[in-house]
Design an enzyme around this catalytic site. Structure first.
Site, mmCIF file in Angstrom:
data_model
loop_
_atom_site.group_PDB
_atom_site.id
_atom_site.type_symbol
_atom_site.label_atom_id
_atom_site.label_comp_id
_atom_site.label_asym_id
_atom_site.label_seq_id
_atom_site.Cartn_x
_atom_site.Cartn_y
_atom_site.Cartn_z
ATOM 1 N N SER A 75 0.842 -1.183 0.000
ATOM 2 C CA SER A 75 0.000 0.000 0.000
ATOM 3 C C SER A 75 0.891 1.252 0.000
ATOM 4 O O SER A 75 1.679 1.435 -0.916
ATOM 5 C CB SER A 75 -0.950 -0.032 1.204
ATOM 6 O OG SER A 75 -1.939 0.946 1.102
ATOM 7 N N HIS A 115 -7.972 -5.064 -0.768
ATOM 8 C CA HIS A 115 -6.717 -4.373 -0.482
ATOM 9 C C HIS A 115 -5.772 -5.221 0.349
ATOM 10 O O HIS A 115 -4.566 -5.005 0.346
ATOM 11 C CB HIS A 115 -7.003 -3.047 0.220
ATOM 12 C CG HIS A 115 -5.806 -2.163 0.336
ATOM 13 N ND1 HIS A 115 -5.038 -1.807 -0.756
ATOM 14 C CD2 HIS A 115 -5.228 -1.572 1.410
ATOM 15 C CE1 HIS A 115 -4.043 -1.025 -0.355
ATOM 16 N NE2 HIS A 115 -4.140 -0.873 0.948
#
Length: 683
Positions: A541, A656
């Site tokens: 991320s 995610h």
């Protein structure tokens, strides 16, 4: 520089088409190559099986969420890869083999409905606990479907039978009473912010269509999100709304019965919370009020109603220093518990308000080189009981229970999942380019002392996320047991030393976080822990952006890099999915003065065919609707075109987090450490 610069048409823009067959075929072709290289050996299969066994075993701690007399738990294992939502009592939970009441079998639900459901959350309506709002996603996305569940009947309530139901969206919701909700969702054109979150909040009554819900509050399209909630503390019931103007600033108002708003006049970047008569304010920047300046990182307390009436008399409950920051806090029925970090290691305190002010005592002992967190505080129905979870890099998690004023006792203990005999943890400090001391932890076998060896360092450095010691079973099996060294860095951008550790690297100062990580890499070499050709780096991320910068700006420091679910094209990040919500962190690339500093590090704009890069493995998820998979796809394509050694793997679902179930998580973990083993363990 031969990368895709400003004003140049992006030849890989088509890879941003998430579900296009052309893009998916491109991903599948590279998946096959990566699987053949790294996931076809007996060593890989053995590691994958061990990690999966760890994730599936019932010897893991079933972490509960306390709601009065009930302990709720979401659980996945071999027989239930999608998971079970279940509950039990505290007395039953304390047994070696608790009897769980199964509420939802997600595998059975997914099979019956023909959907790839991934668990999101459960909001149980208190105090009766007969109903819950369950959020589920398709494939692990942030956007979720919300459905009402009858706990007693163990069945979902259909909309035609009066059950609440929200279609797939990034919704926000909160119970008011049995028949009423606050809802922020996709109500149609104009109801979402540029970041894709709710812009409008409404009050929705059972038995009425969603489109007729009563308007409550709205923000601007440029905001991140708006929300509403209800504090049901007996005798102190309060309705409230919030408007997050950016990722770090929020205006909070009490909502009066006549619909008027009372602004809680604290700094918008502060974290405010309340309990009964008390208002707490945790500052993220200095605040001058009533002639006194309170420092960033301080925790203040005052009488809530007096504050709303204009008084500004505060008790200072915590003041940071150069080594100590506030990490967390929460109320029991009668006490406030504080978690502090001193050089990234935890201490616990109990504060008690009384007629003569606040008293402060230690809550419980905490082991060094470990993290202890406080959980399951229930100020509504739980008295002064609490649970503690403690673990270290080689110390499996222990769950303890206690009550303020008494001792603590072990409730659950996880087994060891890797051989930690002889493996020890040390803490060092590197000096960054501007002289700042950056802490980091080194985990290695004691026999490695004095002998440089293969090392993997991880980093994040953003959004005030603190990275603290914890038991990483996959790291232990995949790396430490093989003789590798693992490094956890605490670079700026996190919250390890309070909010200023984060704010000091926002926007134009972002480069300092990258300098911190590079300085730590050099320090590892200077201490003889590793050498550049045997040093790997991994991050996901925002940490994936960090990896992209390491690749393009500091390639000489590393022998291999793993870049997971990353941001990489910082020219377009704010146009993709939730990217607009992060402008307060990175800056706005549409503003020339801000693109000026972003452009200097944006990995996608700074690749070069003329520089030697270490081998890189890029991983992402098709169903990630937070960080767009196009970042990783386009970077892989660009690096390939420039002749670099790049490997790519895209999970076609998983959100995610990169994985939708334990099997996918085990594969991802084994893939990373097999990649590092092949690249760094060559002797």
């Amino acid at each position: 520089m031969t990368g895709v610069g400003e004003g140049v048409t992006d030849p890989y823009l088509w890879l941003e088409e998430v579900d296009s067959e052309r893009a998916l075929e491109w991903a599948r072709e590279r998946n096959a190559v990566s699987k053949q290289r790294f996931a076809s050996s007996d060593r890989f299969r053995e590691l994958e099986a061990r990690v999966l066994a760890m994730l599936d075993t019932d010897t893991r701690i079933a972490y509960p969420g306390r709601r009065g007399p009930w302990l709720y738990n979401y659980w996945r294992d071999r027989e239930h890869p999608k998971g079970l939502w279940r509950r039990t009592t505290f007395a039953e939970y304390a047994k070696d083999d608790p009897d769980w009441e199964i509420l939802i079998d997600l595998d059975a639900l997914a099979a019956a409905e023909g959907e790839n459901w991934v668990w999101g959350s459960a909001a149980v309506l208190r105090p009766a606990q007969r109903r819950a709002l369950i959020s589920l996603s398709r494939g692990g996305a942030d956007a979720k479907v919300v459905r009402e569940f009858d706990i007693e009947a163990k069945a979902f309530l259909a909309p035609e039978d009066g059950g609440f139901y929200l279609p797939e969206a990034k919704s926000d919701f909160a119970w008011i009473d049995d028949d009423t909700l606050y809802v922020g969702t996709d109500f149609g054109p104009g109801s979402l912010t540029d970041s894709g979150y709710p812009r409008v909040v409404k009050r929705w009554r059972r038995g009425t269509p969603l489109e007729s819900a009563e308007f409550v509050y709205e923000g601007e399209t440029t905001d991140v999100a708006v929300s509403a909630g209800f504090d049901r503390t007996p005798g102190y019931q309060r309705h409230f709304v919030g408007r997050a103007t950016d990722f770090f600033n929020e205006e909070v108002y009490l909502l009066e019965p006549d619909g008027s708003l009372r602004f809680i006049d604290v700094p918008t970047d502060a974290s405010e919370s309340w309990y009964k008569d008390w208002l707490l304010v945790r500052l993220k920047s200095p605040w001058e009020v009533a002639g006194t300046t309170y420092p960033a990182g301080a925790l203040l307390a005052t009488n809530f109603e007096a504050f709303l009436s204009g008084a500004r008399d505060f008790d200072v409950l915590f003041t940071p220093d150069a080594h100590t920051a506030l990490h967390g806090y929460g109320w029991t029925e009668n006490h406030l518990l504080l978690i502090t970090l001193r050089d990234v290691q935890t201490d616990l305190h109990v504060l008690t308000p009384g007629p003569d002010g606040w008293t402060r005592e230690p809550l419980a002992d905490t082991p060094r080189m470990a993290t202890t967190s406080v959980m399951n505080l229930d100020r509504l129905e739980g008295g002064d009981e609490f649970m503690l979870s403690t673990s270290g890099f080689t110390r499996p998690t222990t769950l303890l229970s206690g009550a303020v004023g008494g001792g603590v006792e072990v409730l659950k203990q996880e087994p060891e999942f890797f051989d930690a005999d002889g493996i020890e943890t040390e803490q060092f400090f590197a000096t960054s380019d501007d002289g700042t001391e950056i802490p980091y932890f080194v985990i290695r076998h004691r026999d490695r002392r004095g002998t440089p060896g293969p090392t993997v360092m991880s980093g994040y450095g953003g959004f005030e996320v603190s990275r603290t010691p914890g038991y990483f079973g996959g790291v232990g099996m995949g790396w430490l047991e093989r003789g590798g060294t693992y490094v956890l860095t605490n670079i700026r951008g996190g919250g390890e030393y309070g909010p200023e550790w984060h704010t000091s690297v926002l926007k134009a100062n972002r480069h300092k976080a990258y300098e911190d990580f590079a300085a730590t890499a050099r320090d590892l070499v200077a201490r003889g822990i590793t050498t550049p050709d045997r040093l790997g780096a991994v991050g996901g991320s925002n940490g994936g952006l960090l990896m992209g910068v390491m690749l393009t700006r500091y390639p000489e420091l590393f022998g291999a890099i793993v870049c997971q679910v990353p941001l990489l094209d910082m020219k377009r990040y704010h146009l993709l999915l939730a990217g607009a919500s992060w402008i307060a962190e990175y800056g706005d690339p549409d503003k020339p003065e801000e693109w000026e500093y972003i452009s200097k590090y944006s990995p996608y704009q700074n690749t070069s065919a003329d520089r030697r890069y270490p081998p890189i493995l890029l991983t992402t998820s098709t169903r990630d609707d937070r960080v767009h998979p196009g970042h990783a796809r386009k970077m892989a394509a660009l690096l390939e075109s420039e002749g670099h050694e790049v490997w790519y793997y895209e999970n076609i679902e998983g959100g995610h987090g990169g994985a939708a179930d334990n099997k996918q998580s085990a594969f991802q973990s084994a893939l990373v450490y097999e990649f590092f083993a092949q690249q760094l363990m060559k002797d």
